[in-house]
Design a protein around this motif. Structure first.
Motif, PDB file in Angstrom:
ATOM      1  N   ALA A 177       0.863  -1.174   0.000  1.00 63.12           N
ATOM      2  CA  ALA A 177       0.000   0.000   0.000  1.00 63.12           C
ATOM      3  C   ALA A 177       0.901   1.226   0.000  1.00 63.12           C
ATOM      4  N   LEU A 178       0.685   2.098  -0.962  1.00 56.41           N
ATOM      5  CA  LEU A 178       1.498   3.299  -1.102  1.00 56.41           C
ATOM      6  C   LEU A 178       0.564   4.485  -0.908  1.00 56.41           C
ATOM      7  N   ILE A 179       0.544   5.035   0.296  1.00 55.57           N
ATOM      8  CA  ILE A 179      -0.370   6.117   0.648  1.00 55.57           C
ATOM      9  C   ILE A 179       0.293   7.446   0.314  1.00 55.57           C
ATOM     10  N   THR A 180      -0.305   8.222  -0.592  1.00 59.53           N
ATOM     11  CA  THR A 180       0.262   9.517  -0.964  1.00 59.53           C
ATOM     12  C   THR A 180      -0.431  10.608  -0.152  1.00 59.53           C
ATOM     13  N   MET A 181       0.385  11.553   0.359  1.00 57.97           N
ATOM     14  CA  MET A 181      -0.140  12.578   1.264  1.00 57.97           C
ATOM     15  C   MET A 181       0.337  13.977   0.889  1.00 57.97           C
ATOM     16  N   ALA A 182       0.337  14.267  -0.409  1.00 59.39           N
ATOM     17  CA  ALA A 182       0.664  15.606  -0.916  1.00 59.39           C
ATOM     18  C   ALA A 182       1.972  16.111  -0.311  1.00 59.39           C
ATOM     19  N   SER A 183       1.916  17.247   0.402  1.00 57.58           N
ATOM     20  CA  SER A 183       3.151  17.853   0.911  1.00 57.58           C
ATOM     21  C   SER A 183       3.795  17.054   2.042  1.00 57.58           C
ATOM     22  N   SER A 184       3.078  16.041   2.555  1.00 54.38           N
ATOM     23  CA  SER A 184       3.663  15.176   3.588  1.00 54.38           C
ATOM     24  C   SER A 184       4.354  13.959   3.002  1.00 54.38           C
ATOM     25  N   GLY A 185       4.419  13.873   1.674  1.00 52.81           N
ATOM     26  CA  GLY A 185       5.139  12.780   1.036  1.00 52.81           C
ATOM     27  C   GLY A 185       4.287  11.548   0.837  1.00 52.81           C
TER      28      GLY A 185
END
Length: 320
Positions: A227-235
């Motif tokens: 699972a690759l969770i993308t979090m904008a400016s948090s990477g």
């Protein structure tokens, strides 16, 4: 090299089973409240759709992109098919069906945030037979499947099962998020939700690294490889059954976040198809997503591979 020769000799292919839309985008200082009208600053009409955007990103990244989708018979159809071809995407398995092409109505405020209403239209006409024909033609020269949720779920599921049987790496971008059949997770190698999608799918509200890891473990507990969770400016946070890895964001000034996730998925799939390892592929995807938010529009904002590599080099230099 001709398209036919390329298919016969290259093995870096990515099959993209997904949507194609005409994106009608308005830009304004802020988004209107319910029942309110605001004056906008600009308007664009461009090729979009999560499938098409990801296919173009794959092609720009230098891998062979095979699009499987449908367009209509309206005025938008030539814009869509010509845009894909000009970007280097193989459209032999893009069918033209009677009626209107898919439409996305996008609103963007001055901070670069957006909201989107996507109307599938022609995308709902995709068939299992069309997907099967594309796999017959290109599975042997491909390594990766990219798919999303802007086409009927039964067909996304069919594509995932075909790819798994064919030994392809399956990357699912679960957007727009909706409840999914749990039997599909063991067939998914990498699932790439953002915070909102991860929250909706797992029931775990993702606000920070710890909650992202918990959401990631929800997917891997159900059989997903990563699972690759993308979090904008948090990477981004990569979660597998045995490990967690954090990828810091590359700082940029956001103008329009439309298609950032698609750039990410396309570059990730292309890098894996070329044989790069997962960590390096994610770094390329992070850079592609970062560059995309610095430009307006969906497909027009997708970056060239040279620009992605230059940003990675610059970022690596700044880190030392």
């Amino acid at each position: 090299m001709s398209q036919t020769e390329s298919s016969a000799t290259r093995t870096d292919g990515v099959l993209i089973v997904g949507s194609i839309t005409a994106d009608l985008t308005t830009f304004s200082h802020r988004l209107p409240s319910r029942g309110e009208t605001v004056l906008g600053d600009d308007f664009t009409l461009v090729l979009g759709g999560k499938g098409a955007n990801q296919a173009i990103a794959v092609a720009l990244a230098g891998s062979s992109a095979y699009m499987v989708s449908c367009v209509g018979t309206d005025l938008f159809a030539p814009l869509l098919t010509n845009g894909l071809q000009q970007a280097g995407v193989d459209i032999d398995h893009v069918s033209q069906v009677p009626g209107p092409s898919g439409i996305a109505h996008i609103r963007v405020d001055e901070s670069g945030e957006n909201d989107i209403v996507m109307v599938p239209l022609a995308n709902a006409s995709l068939s299992a037979e069309q997907i099967d024909a594309a796999f017959l033609a290109h599975a042997s020269s491909s390594r990766v499947l990219l798919t999303q949720l802007e086409i009927p779920w039964a067909l996304t599921q069919h594509a995932i099962r075909k790819a798994h049987e064919s030994g392809l790496t399956v990357i699912l971008d679960p957007a727009p998020a909706t409840a999914l059949d749990g039997s599909i997770w063991p067939l998914v190698d990498i699932v790439t939700p953002n915070e909102t999608e991860a929250s909706r799918l797992t029931g775990i509200v993702v606000t920070d690294a710890d909650s992202a890891i918990a959401a990631g473990r929800w997917f891997t507990a159900r059989g997903a490889g990563h699972a690759l969770i993308t979090m904008a400016s948090s990477g981004a946070i990569l979660v597998s059954e045995t490990a967690v890895q954090h990828f810091p964001a590359i700082p940029v000034v956001a103008v329009d976040t439309t298609a950032a996730g698609d750039a990410f998925a396309g570059y990730l799939g292309a890098a894996l198809a070329r044989g790069n390892d997962l960590t390096d592929s994610i770094r390329q995807a992070m850079a592609a997503g970062a560059l995309t938010v610095t430009q307006r529009g969906a497909s027009p904002s997708l970056p060239q591979r040279a620009a992605v590599e230059a940003l990675l080099d610059l970022h690596a230099g700044a880190a030392h």
